[in-house]
Design a protein around this motif. Structure first.
Motif, short mmCIF file in Angstrom:
data_model
loop_
_atom_site.label_atom_id
_atom_site.label_comp_id
_atom_site.label_asym_id
_atom_site.label_seq_id
_atom_site.Cartn_x
_atom_site.Cartn_y
_atom_site.Cartn_z
N ALA A 266 -77.31 42.67 118.08
CA ALA A 266 -75.91 42.43 117.72
C ALA A 266 -75.23 43.71 117.28
N ALA A 267 -75.93 44.54 116.52
CA ALA A 267 -75.35 45.81 116.06
C ALA A 267 -75.04 46.73 117.24
N ILE A 268 -75.92 46.75 118.24
CA ILE A 268 -75.69 47.58 119.42
C ILE A 268 -74.52 47.04 120.24
N LEU A 269 -74.42 45.72 120.36
CA LEU A 269 -73.31 45.11 121.10
C LEU A 269 -71.97 45.38 120.43
N LYS A 270 -71.95 45.45 119.11
CA LYS A 270 -70.71 45.79 118.41
C LYS A 270 -70.24 47.19 118.77
N VAL A 271 -71.18 48.12 118.89
CA VAL A 271 -70.82 49.49 119.29
C VAL A 271 -70.27 49.50 120.71
N LYS A 272 -70.93 48.78 121.61
CA LYS A 272 -70.46 48.73 122.99
C LYS A 272 -69.07 48.11 123.08
N GLU A 273 -68.82 47.10 122.26
CA GLU A 273 -67.52 46.44 122.30
C GLU A 273 -66.41 47.38 121.87
N ILE A 274 -66.59 48.10 120.77
CA ILE A 274 -65.52 48.96 120.29
C ILE A 274 -65.33 50.16 121.22
N LYS A 275 -66.40 50.64 121.83
CA LYS A 275 -66.26 51.75 122.78
C LYS A 275 -65.48 51.31 124.01
N ASN A 276 -65.80 50.14 124.55
CA ASN A 276 -65.05 49.63 125.70
C ASN A 276 -63.61 49.30 125.33
N GLY A 277 -63.40 48.81 124.10
CA GLY A 277 -62.05 48.53 123.65
C GLY A 277 -61.20 49.78 123.55
N ARG A 278 -61.77 50.86 123.04
CA ARG A 278 -61.03 52.13 122.97
C ARG A 278 -60.70 52.66 124.36
N LEU A 279 -61.65 52.56 125.27
CA LEU A 279 -61.40 52.99 126.65
C LEU A 279 -60.31 52.15 127.28
N ALA A 280 -60.32 50.84 127.03
CA ALA A 280 -59.30 49.96 127.60
C ALA A 280 -57.92 50.27 127.05
N MET A 281 -57.82 50.64 125.78
CA MET A 281 -56.51 50.99 125.23
C MET A 281 -55.95 52.24 125.89
N PHE A 282 -56.79 53.23 126.15
CA PHE A 282 -56.34 54.42 126.88
C PHE A 282 -55.98 54.05 128.32
N ALA A 283 -56.74 53.14 128.93
CA ALA A 283 -56.44 52.72 130.30
C ALA A 283 -55.08 52.03 130.37
N MET A 284 -54.79 51.18 129.40
CA MET A 284 -53.49 50.51 129.39
C MET A 284 -52.35 51.51 129.25
N LEU A 285 -52.55 52.52 128.42
CA LEU A 285 -51.53 53.55 128.28
C LEU A 285 -51.33 54.29 129.60
N GLY A 286 -52.45 54.55 130.31
CA GLY A 286 -52.33 55.18 131.63
C GLY A 286 -51.64 54.30 132.64
N PHE A 287 -51.89 52.99 132.60
CA PHE A 287 -51.21 52.07 133.52
C PHE A 287 -49.70 52.09 133.30
#
Length: 292
Positions: A230-251
């Motif tokens: 669960a702790a590792i999945l939390k890290v993966k979630e926030i990393k993908n969330g940060r990438l998605a926020m930058f992707a939305m800005l690029g879109f």
């Protein structure tokens, strides 16, 4: 004679204790001489120092499991930080960034999270925005990709053009079927769903122990039953969330500059990488038709 024998025995006992030779007394306190064949050993004993206790046996270090090795990369004082070791000293990381929360790379240049209440607040803001950005990025890409490669998702299944259709009073069309949803209905439906979810999250109406990572019914596949996982999945979630926020800005910027969706931009770039890229768009070069 008796007193002389007793004093002699006491003196012999003191010397015996000093040199570690045991004496046996029988009757008139005679000493038993050691046999000639057995060597006499002398063991010096300190008179005024206390006997040191034996050190406890050293316990073997517990083997580190792969899960713990993975956790050490993302949590604790030796976690990964936002710059390599040669470019950033760990002593320069703010003291309140201890590596206890997922995604803590020791980066807070403006000191926004110095106070604990601000830290918790911004952690929740970032995680929730990251989750919405992941959903939004999927909603931007999937309909346009399906429409481009054969599916019927409306006249132009591009994210900003779909919104324009609703503003013009039209309805949505997915896979050749008309969906009777107009703009007013979509806004009301979104306010009810999103507002209701936020209300229950803020008030903890469902009684979850962790409001940001509730688990339970929100983990139907049981991916986070193991605490380390669960702790590792939390890290993966926030990393993908940060990438998605930058992707939305690029879109957003791509749509403003090119007037096209992200899938169409990618198709043109792959068809002619040197003729369709950031530099040619900024320079205003002639637009080339994609070959994909």
């Amino acid at each position: 004679m008796a007193s002389l024998a007793a004093s002699t025995a006491a003196a012999s006992l003191g010397v015996s204790e000093m040199f570690g030779n045991p004496l046996n007394f029988s009757g008139a306190a005679r000493t038993s001489a050691p046999p000639a064949s057995s060597p006499v050993t002398f063991k010096p004993v300190a008179l005024f120092s206390k006997k040191k206790a034996a050190p406890p046996p050293k316990s073997k270090p517990a083997p580190v499991s792969p899960a713990n090795e993975e956790l050490a990369k993302w949590y604790g004082p030796d976690r990964r930080i936002f710059l390599p070791e040669g470019l950033l000293d760990r002593s320069d990381i703010p003291a309140y960034l201890t590596g206890e929360v997922p995604g803590d790379y020791g980066y807070d240049p403006f000191g926004l999270s110095k106070r604990p209440e601000d830290f918790s607040k911004y952690q929740a803001y970032e995680l929730i925005h990251g989750r919405w950005a992941m959903l939004g990025a999927a909603g931007f890409i999937i309909p346009e990709a399906l429409n481009k490669f054969g599916a019927n998702c409306g006249p132009e299944a591009v994210w900003f053009k779909t919104g324009a259709l609703l503003l013009e009073g039209n309805t949505l069309n997915y896979f050749g079927r008309n969906i009777p949803i107009n703009l007013v209905f979509a806004v009301i439906f979104e306010i009810i769903l999103v507002g209701g979810a936020e209300y229950y999250r803020i008030t903890n109406g469902l009684g979850f122990e962790d409001q940001l990572h509730p688990g339970g019914p929100f983990d139907p596949l049981g991916l986070a039953k193991d605490p380390d996982q669960a702790a590792i999945l939390k890290v993966k979630e926030i990393k993908n969330g940060r990438l998605a926020m930058f992707a939305m800005l690029g879109f957003y910027f791509q749509a403003y500059v090119t007037g096209e969706g992200p899938v169409e931009n990618l198709a043109k770039h792959l068809s002619d990488p040197f003729g369709n890229n950031l530099l040619t768009v900024i320079a205003g070069s002639t637009e080339r038709a994609p070959t994909l």
